[in-house]
Design an enzyme around this catalytic site. Structure first.
Site, PDB file in Angstrom:
ATOM      1  N   GLY A 198     -68.456 -55.652  38.692  1.00 21.84           N
ATOM      2  CA  GLY A 198     -68.849 -55.234  36.741  1.00 21.84           C
ATOM      3  C   GLY A 198     -68.055 -56.286  36.008  1.00 21.84           C
ATOM      4  O   GLY A 198     -67.926 -57.428  36.710  1.00 21.84           O
ATOM      5  N   LEU A 248     -59.110 -52.676  37.611  1.00 18.62           N
ATOM      6  CA  LEU A 248     -60.571 -52.914  37.161  1.00 18.62           C
ATOM      7  C   LEU A 248     -61.921 -52.010  36.815  1.00 18.62           C
ATOM      8  O   LEU A 248     -62.892 -51.380  36.287  1.00 18.62           O
ATOM      9  CB  LEU A 248     -61.356 -53.912  36.961  1.00 18.62           C
ATOM     10  CG  LEU A 248     -60.321 -55.239  37.195  1.00 18.62           C
ATOM     11  CD1 LEU A 248     -61.176 -56.686  36.715  1.00 18.62           C
ATOM     12  CD2 LEU A 248     -59.581 -55.153  35.557  1.00 18.62           C
ATOM     13  N   SER A 277     -67.303 -46.102  33.748  1.00 22.84           N
ATOM     14  CA  SER A 277     -66.676 -46.461  32.205  1.00 22.84           C
ATOM     15  C   SER A 277     -68.005 -46.373  30.826  1.00 22.84           C
ATOM     16  O   SER A 277     -67.670 -46.619  30.276  1.00 22.84           O
ATOM     17  CB  SER A 277     -66.469 -48.108  32.430  1.00 22.84           C
ATOM     18  OG  SER A 277     -67.464 -49.192  32.436  1.00 22.84           O
ATOM     19  N   SER A 282     -57.786 -48.706  27.281  1.00 24.06           N
ATOM     20  CA  SER A 282     -58.839 -48.316  26.768  1.00 24.06           C
ATOM     21  C   SER A 282     -58.373 -48.750  25.496  1.00 24.06           C
ATOM     22  O   SER A 282     -57.699 -47.990  25.329  1.00 24.06           O
ATOM     23  CB  SER A 282     -59.945 -48.350  27.581  1.00 24.06           C
ATOM     24  OG  SER A 282     -60.799 -47.832  26.591  1.00 24.06           O
ATOM     25  N   GLU A 314     -60.380 -47.093  23.734  1.00 22.00           N
ATOM     26  CA  GLU A 314     -60.688 -45.901  23.437  1.00 22.00           C
ATOM     27  C   GLU A 314     -59.935 -44.856  23.327  1.00 22.00           C
ATOM     28  O   GLU A 314     -59.644 -43.512  22.797  1.00 22.00           O
ATOM     29  CB  GLU A 314     -61.964 -45.591  24.680  1.00 22.00           C
ATOM     30  CG  GLU A 314     -63.434 -45.922  24.044  1.00 22.00           C
ATOM     31  CD  GLU A 314     -64.002 -45.228  23.311  1.00 22.00           C
ATOM     32  OE1 GLU A 314     -64.249 -44.239  22.999  1.00 22.00           O
ATOM     33  OE2 GLU A 314     -64.589 -45.776  22.156  1.00 22.00           O
ATOM     34  N   TYR A 364     -63.534 -39.638  29.650  1.00 25.25           N
ATOM     35  CA  TYR A 364     -62.310 -40.680  29.471  1.00 25.25           C
ATOM     36  C   TYR A 364     -61.817 -41.424  28.647  1.00 25.25           C
ATOM     37  O   TYR A 364     -61.079 -41.705  29.472  1.00 25.25           O
ATOM     38  CB  TYR A 364     -64.166 -41.773  28.716  1.00 25.25           C
ATOM     39  CG  TYR A 364     -63.925 -43.171  29.147  1.00 25.25           C
ATOM     40  CD1 TYR A 364     -64.023 -44.167  30.627  1.00 25.25           C
ATOM     41  CD2 TYR A 364     -63.498 -43.947  28.013  1.00 25.25           C
ATOM     42  CE1 TYR A 364     -63.489 -45.182  30.974  1.00 25.25           C
ATOM     43  CE2 TYR A 364     -63.027 -46.089  28.022  1.00 25.25           C
ATOM     44  CZ  TYR A 364     -63.123 -46.231  29.673  1.00 25.25           C
ATOM     45  OH  TYR A 364     -62.959 -46.766  29.583  1.00 25.25           O
ATOM     46  N   HIS A 418     -65.476 -55.797  24.963  1.00 25.43           N
ATOM     47  CA  HIS A 418     -65.324 -57.040  25.398  1.00 25.43           C
ATOM     48  C   HIS A 418     -67.049 -56.410  26.207  1.00 25.43           C
ATOM     49  O   HIS A 418     -67.224 -56.185  27.445  1.00 25.43           O
ATOM     50  CB  HIS A 418     -64.225 -57.091  26.713  1.00 25.43           C
ATOM     51  CG  HIS A 418     -63.854 -56.530  27.158  1.00 25.43           C
ATOM     52  ND1 HIS A 418     -62.844 -55.305  26.944  1.00 25.43           N
ATOM     53  CD2 HIS A 418     -63.959 -56.715  28.155  1.00 25.43           C
ATOM     54  CE1 HIS A 418     -62.960 -55.410  28.396  1.00 25.43           C
ATOM     55  NE2 HIS A 418     -62.917 -55.592  29.197  1.00 25.43           N
TER      56      HIS A 418
HETATM   57  O1  F7E Z   1     -70.127 -47.474  22.507  1.00 23.28           O
HETATM   58  C1  F7E Z   1     -72.359 -46.453  19.420  1.00 23.28           C
HETATM   59  C2  F7E Z   1     -72.054 -45.772  20.264  1.00 23.28           C
HETATM   60  O2  F7E Z   1     -71.095 -47.712  24.435  1.00 23.28           O
HETATM   61  C3  F7E Z   1     -70.077 -48.080  21.069  1.00 23.28           C
HETATM   62  C4  F7E Z   1     -66.291 -49.291  27.129  1.00 23.28           C
HETATM   63  O3  F7E Z   1     -66.202 -50.878  27.688  1.00 23.28           O
HETATM   64  O4  F7E Z   1     -65.693 -49.967  25.363  1.00 23.28           O
HETATM   65  C5  F7E Z   1     -66.410 -49.278  25.682  1.00 23.28           C
HETATM   66  O5  F7E Z   1     -66.833 -48.373  25.193  1.00 23.28           O
HETATM   67  C6  F7E Z   1     -70.368 -47.595  20.299  1.00 23.28           C
HETATM   68  C7  F7E Z   1     -70.307 -46.200  19.962  1.00 23.28           C
HETATM   69  O6  F7E Z   1     -69.020 -48.484  24.119  1.00 23.28           O
HETATM   70  C8  F7E Z   1     -75.701 -46.328  20.348  1.00 23.28           C
HETATM   71  O7  F7E Z   1     -71.765 -43.847  19.430  1.00 23.28           O
HETATM   72  C9  F7E Z   1     -74.018 -46.196  18.758  1.00 23.28           C
HETATM   73  O8  F7E Z   1     -69.420 -45.524  19.011  1.00 23.28           O
HETATM   74  O9  F7E Z   1     -70.996 -49.833  23.787  1.00 23.28           O
HETATM   75  P1  F7E Z   1     -70.381 -48.557  23.674  1.00 23.28           P
HETATM   76  P2  F7E Z   1     -67.678 -48.073  23.580  1.00 23.28           P
HETATM   77  O10 F7E Z   1     -68.174 -46.225  24.077  1.00 23.28           O
HETATM   78  O11 F7E Z   1     -66.563 -48.011  22.072  1.00 23.28           O
HETATM   79  C10 F7E Z   1     -64.319 -49.246  25.489  1.00 23.28           C
HETATM   80  C11 F7E Z   1     -63.490 -50.248  24.906  1.00 23.28           C
HETATM   81  C12 F7E Z   1     -64.366 -48.779  27.159  1.00 23.28           C
HETATM   82  O12 F7E Z   1     -62.768 -49.180  27.607  1.00 23.28           O
HETATM   83  C13 F7E Z   1     -65.586 -48.007  27.423  1.00 23.28           C
HETATM   84  O13 F7E Z   1     -65.319 -48.503  29.117  1.00 23.28           O
HETATM   85  O14 F7E Z   1     -72.479 -48.258  19.670  1.00 23.28           O
HETATM   86  N1  F7E Z   1     -73.873 -46.762  19.775  1.00 23.28           N
HETATM   87  N2  F7E Z   1     -76.395 -46.397  19.580  1.00 23.28           N
HETATM   88  C14 F7E Z   1     -74.596 -46.627  20.944  1.00 23.28           C
HETATM   89  N3  F7E Z   1     -74.008 -46.718  22.387  1.00 23.28           N
HETATM   90  C15 F7E Z   1     -74.440 -46.852  22.996  1.00 23.28           C
HETATM   91  N4  F7E Z   1     -73.952 -47.167  24.369  1.00 23.28           N
HETATM   92  N5  F7E Z   1     -75.622 -46.386  22.695  1.00 23.28           N
HETATM   93  C16 F7E Z   1     -76.513 -45.737  21.515  1.00 23.28           C
HETATM   94  O15 F7E Z   1     -77.782 -46.915  21.395  1.00 23.28           O
END
Ligand code: F7E
Length: 328
Positions: A11, A78, A82, A127, A129, A151, A181
């Site tokens: 990763g 790590l 994820s 995390s 999260e 998760y 990050h």
């Molecule tokens: O989403 C919104 C989505 O998938 C961020 C992982 O590394 O960080 C990460 O988790 C936000 C969310 O990351 C889309 O709904 C909108 O609110 O980039 P993400 P995540 O879920 O915050 C934490 C710290 C971890 O530990 C995790 O492993 O963005 N969002 N539209 C979207 N997200 C995605 N993926 N795609 C979209 O089209």
């Protein structure tokens, strides 16, 4: 020369951490999963000096073998499933890898360390999260956890188990509560890379739209290369502890779109972006922003790369990568 063992070596964090440790003169080992893993080649190309061991977080004996063969001074866990959105569809596998995988790693370290439980230092990738439906703004080490996805629940289990092994066995086990990050090495399923890649493809005429989920979500986004330094600093402390690692700045997905499209000279992105419910989550984390005062004061850590610079560098990387792909 100290020796480190890293799970999740394929990763973005695994690769940045391996580079950092090699630079510091470490002997670096990585655990890699699966027969003919397509990412093995990426690791070999990026960090050729890393010694790879076959292993799986769900298979304790394979982890004990990796531990015995590498004899590490420091272990960085790590590895995880994820992607938050994926965890609803695959709750069992996420619980097994992201949650119970931590138990397997702690057991493997404890058994390898034998009479002297503190002799191998352990880092757990917790995390932001875990804060989920936030109970305090900004979030600190002591903020109540309220996970909102399978998760995040698995991460909470791993986080408390790390604390429990520290308290039960006197292990030097630390947990880094890392906020989002990112980097050009980020997987394209995560929102920053999805946007940087999508914008590059639109600019080059290879795509005409970007289909997104919740544009109002807000996150504290930093640069992965800065965050792996905090992991290393945690394991250099005389006493193990838990630390929030964050920039303290919050931006929305809309801000992300503003910066990424502006980087290719598009001021109005509305004609190119469409929202679709397929990208909405059953339970959303609306906003996250961290208070990294403890990391700053105890570890002397602070982020170097700001949000604008981070997103612009990702777009620049994807413009180059996508034009290369289009030409070949
Ligand atoms: O989403 C919104 C989505 O998938 C961020 C992982 O590394 O960080 C990460 O988790 C936000 C969310 O990351 C889309 O709904 C909108 O609110 O980039 P993400 P995540 O879920 O915050 C934490 C710290 C971890 O530990 C995790 O492993 O963005 N969002 N539209 C979207 N997200 C995605 N993926 N795609 C979209 O089209």
């Amino acid at each position: 020369m100290p020796t480190a063992l890293i799970t999740g070596i394929t990763g973005q964090d695994g690769l940045y951490l391996a580079e950092l440790l090699l630079e510091k003169g470490y002997d670096v080992h990585g655990v890699i999963r699966g027969q003919n893993n397509p990412k093995r080649e990426l690791v070999r190309r990026t960090v050729p000096d890393v010694v790879l061991h076959n292993g799986d977080l769900t298979d304790l004996s394979s982890l004990m073998r990796a531990m015995r063969d590498s004899e590490p001074d420091e272990v960085y866990n790590l590895g995880a499933v994820s992607f938050v959105a994926y965890s609803w569809e695959n709750a069992h596998v996420t619980s097994d890898v992201t949650g119970k995988g931590v138990l397997n790693m702690l057991e493997a370290v404890r058994l390898q360390a034998g009479e002297d439980p503190g002799s191998i230092r352990f880092y757990q990738a917790s995390s932001s999260e875990m804060f989920g439906k936030v109970q305090e703004v900004p979030q600190r080490e002591k903020t109540l956890l309220w996970p909102r996805s399978p998760y995040a629940v698995a991460k909470v289990y791993g986080h408390y188990l790390t604390i429990n092994y520290r308290e039960s066995y006197g292990m030097h086990a630390s947990s880094g509560i890392l906020f989002n990050h990112e980097s050009p090495r980020r997987g394209p399923e995560f929102v920053t890379r999805k946007v940087s890649r999508g914008v590059a493809r639109i600019k080059l005429g290879l795509a005409d739209e970007l289909v997104m989920g919740n544009l109002d979500a807000q996150r504290d986004w930093g640069f992965a290369g800065d965050y792996v330094e905090a992991m290393w600093l945690m394991l250099q402390q005389p006493v193990a502890d838990d630390y929030v690692v964050a920039t303290g700045e919050m931006h929305s997905v809309r801000d992300l779109l503003d910066i990424a499209f502006a980087a290719v000279g598009i001021d109005d992105w509305a004609p190119f972006v469409r929202s679709h419910e397929a990208y909405l989550r059953p339970a959303e984390v609306d906003q996250l922003v961290g208070d990294a005062t403890k990391a700053r004061e105890v570890l002397g850590w602070k982020p170097r790369v700001g949000f604008h610079e981070l997103i612009e560098s990702m777009v620049e990387h994807d413009l180059a990568e996508q034009s290369r792909i289009a030409r070949s």
